[in-house]
Scaffold this motif. Sequence first.
Motif, PDB file in Angstrom:
ATOM      1  N   GLU A  28      49.664  31.177  40.556  1.00  0.00           N
ATOM      2  CA  GLU A  28      48.929  31.782  39.233  1.00  0.00           C
ATOM      3  C   GLU A  28      48.182  32.852  39.777  1.00  0.00           C
ATOM      4  O   GLU A  28      47.406  32.802  40.942  1.00  0.00           O
ATOM      5  CB  GLU A  28      48.082  30.826  38.509  1.00  0.00           C
ATOM      6  CG  GLU A  28      48.959  30.316  37.238  1.00  0.00           C
ATOM      7  CD  GLU A  28      47.733  29.378  36.388  1.00  0.00           C
ATOM      8  OE1 GLU A  28      48.251  29.345  35.410  1.00  0.00           O
ATOM      9  OE2 GLU A  28      46.870  28.737  36.826  1.00  0.00           O
ATOM     10  N   VAL A  29      47.400  33.698  38.901  1.00  0.00           N
ATOM     11  CA  VAL A  29      46.737  34.966  39.240  1.00  0.00           C
ATOM     12  C   VAL A  29      45.741  34.623  38.072  1.00  0.00           C
ATOM     13  O   VAL A  29      46.007  34.843  36.885  1.00  0.00           O
ATOM     14  CB  VAL A  29      47.255  36.242  39.226  1.00  0.00           C
ATOM     15  CG1 VAL A  29      46.044  37.260  39.404  1.00  0.00           C
ATOM     16  CG2 VAL A  29      48.192  36.467  40.448  1.00  0.00           C
ATOM     17  N   VAL A  30      44.721  34.479  38.492  1.00  0.00           N
ATOM     18  CA  VAL A  30      43.263  34.262  37.506  1.00  0.00           C
ATOM     19  C   VAL A  30      42.433  35.324  37.695  1.00  0.00           C
ATOM     20  O   VAL A  30      41.761  35.576  38.462  1.00  0.00           O
ATOM     21  CB  VAL A  30      42.580  33.170  37.488  1.00  0.00           C
ATOM     22  CG1 VAL A  30      41.446  32.932  36.558  1.00  0.00           C
ATOM     23  CG2 VAL A  30      43.562  31.709  37.268  1.00  0.00           C
ATOM     24  N   ALA A  31      42.391  36.279  36.470  1.00  0.00           N
ATOM     25  CA  ALA A  31      41.318  37.243  36.489  1.00  0.00           C
ATOM     26  C   ALA A  31      39.993  36.701  35.972  1.00  0.00           C
ATOM     27  O   ALA A  31      40.300  36.145  34.954  1.00  0.00           O
ATOM     28  CB  ALA A  31      41.783  38.310  35.827  1.00  0.00           C
ATOM     29  N   THR A 191      48.712  32.953  45.055  1.00  0.00           N
ATOM     30  CA  THR A 191      47.811  32.177  44.311  1.00  0.00           C
ATOM     31  C   THR A 191      46.515  33.054  44.489  1.00  0.00           C
ATOM     32  O   THR A 191      45.975  33.188  45.736  1.00  0.00           O
ATOM     33  CB  THR A 191      47.654  30.841  44.413  1.00  0.00           C
ATOM     34  OG1 THR A 191      48.900  30.077  44.454  1.00  0.00           O
ATOM     35  CG2 THR A 191      46.824  30.166  43.479  1.00  0.00           C
ATOM     36  N   MET A 192      45.999  33.607  43.433  1.00  0.00           N
ATOM     37  CA  MET A 192      44.729  34.549  43.587  1.00  0.00           C
ATOM     38  C   MET A 192      43.703  34.204  42.343  1.00  0.00           C
ATOM     39  O   MET A 192      44.227  34.199  41.211  1.00  0.00           O
ATOM     40  CB  MET A 192      45.339  36.053  43.267  1.00  0.00           C
ATOM     41  CG  MET A 192      46.395  36.313  44.535  1.00  0.00           C
ATOM     42  SD  MET A 192      47.089  37.760  44.193  1.00  0.00           S
ATOM     43  CE  MET A 192      46.114  39.061  43.788  1.00  0.00           C
ATOM     44  N   ILE A 193      42.689  34.289  42.604  1.00  0.00           N
ATOM     45  CA  ILE A 193      41.523  34.439  41.838  1.00  0.00           C
ATOM     46  C   ILE A 193      40.957  35.764  42.139  1.00  0.00           C
ATOM     47  O   ILE A 193      40.315  36.144  43.186  1.00  0.00           O
ATOM     48  CB  ILE A 193      40.538  33.442  42.062  1.00  0.00           C
ATOM     49  CG1 ILE A 193      41.091  32.005  41.918  1.00  0.00           C
ATOM     50  CG2 ILE A 193      39.250  33.471  40.934  1.00  0.00           C
ATOM     51  CD1 ILE A 193      39.904  30.745  42.084  1.00  0.00           C
ATOM     52  N   VAL A 194      40.897  36.405  40.913  1.00  0.00           N
ATOM     53  CA  VAL A 194      40.333  37.971  41.187  1.00  0.00           C
ATOM     54  C   VAL A 194      39.150  38.298  40.162  1.00  0.00           C
ATOM     55  O   VAL A 194      39.337  38.247  38.981  1.00  0.00           O
ATOM     56  CB  VAL A 194      41.434  39.127  40.973  1.00  0.00           C
ATOM     57  CG1 VAL A 194      40.934  40.376  41.059  1.00  0.00           C
ATOM     58  CG2 VAL A 194      42.668  38.622  41.722  1.00  0.00           C
TER      59      VAL A 194
END
Length: 247
Positions: A28-31, A191-194
Motif C-alpha cells: 500500500e501507499v498511504v499519503a 510499501t510507502m507512507i508519504v
Amino acid sequence: MLGVRDLHKSFGDNQVLKGIDFEINKGEVVAVIGASGSGKTTFLRCISFLEKADKGEYIFDDLDKDITKISRKEIKALRMKMGFVFQNFNLFRNMTAIKNVTEGLTVVRKMPKEEAEKKALVLLEKVGMLEHAYKYPDELSGGQQQRVAIARALANDPEIVMFDEPTSALDPELIGEVLNVMTKLAKEGTTMIVVTHEMSFAADVASKVIFMEGGKIVEQGPPEQVLKNPTEESTKRFLRRILEHDD
Ligand SMILES: Nc1ncnc2c1ncn2[C@@H]1O[C@H](COP(=O)(O)OP(=O)(O)O)[C@@H](O)[C@H]1O
Ligand SMILES: [Mg+2]
C-alpha cells in the motif's frame, strides 16, 4: 503489516499526537496530508522510533506490543526494515552519490565493498542517477540529491519506506522527477507512507489518504473519497486552501 492504536505523544505540555489509529498493509501507499503543525512528522518519527511515543500499541508483522515496552534490540531490528527519505535530503556532503548509498551497507550490514557498489549502481540506475554516481551532493541539483537519497533508502531492502515531504524543499521544476521515481516505486509494490502536499500524487498514486489535524486523524479513505468527496468540514477547508495556493 505496520499499525498503531491510540498512539500518543507530547512535548512537554504540548500534546502533539492525541490517539492515532493507523494501519498500512504490504504494497500500500498511504499519503498523509494536513496543515503544518498537525503532527505529521511526529507521527512518522514515532512509528519509526526516531522519537519516543508516550502511549500506544504497535504492530509490525508478528510483533504486537505496547510501544513503550519495545526493547532497544527490537527497535534496531525494526529500523533495519525501514527506509527514510527526508525533506532536506540529508546526504553526507563529503561522500559521492554512490558512497552515500553504499555506506549503510558496508558499515551496518558489513557487506563487502564490491557487492555494495554493485547494488548501489543498480539502485542509482533505478532512480535515474547512474551517470552521476561519482558526483558529490554539491554538484547535484536538489531533485538529483533527493533521488540519491531515495536510492540510499532502498539499499537495505526495506519492507516499508517513509517519506517526509520529499519534494517540499525543491524548486517547482524539480518536483516532477522525484515524484516520477516515487510513482515507479509504488507501481513496483513498494510499501510507502508519504507525507506530502502534492495532491495530484496523492490522488493518482496513494491507495489511502489520511488527513491529520491537531494531532488526530480526522478523515481517511481512498483518495477519491478524501480528496474529492470529503465528509469533514476541516478536510474541505484544508483542501480549499491547498488548491488556492496551487493557482
Ligand atoms: N522535537 C520537538 N520538540 C518540541 N516540540 C516539537 C518537536 N517536534 C515537533 N514539535 C511540535 O509538535 C507539533 C507538530 O509538529 P510536526 O509533527 O512537525 O507537525 P507537521 O509535520 O505536521 O508540520 C508542533 O507544535 C511542533 O512545534
Ligand atoms: Mg513535518
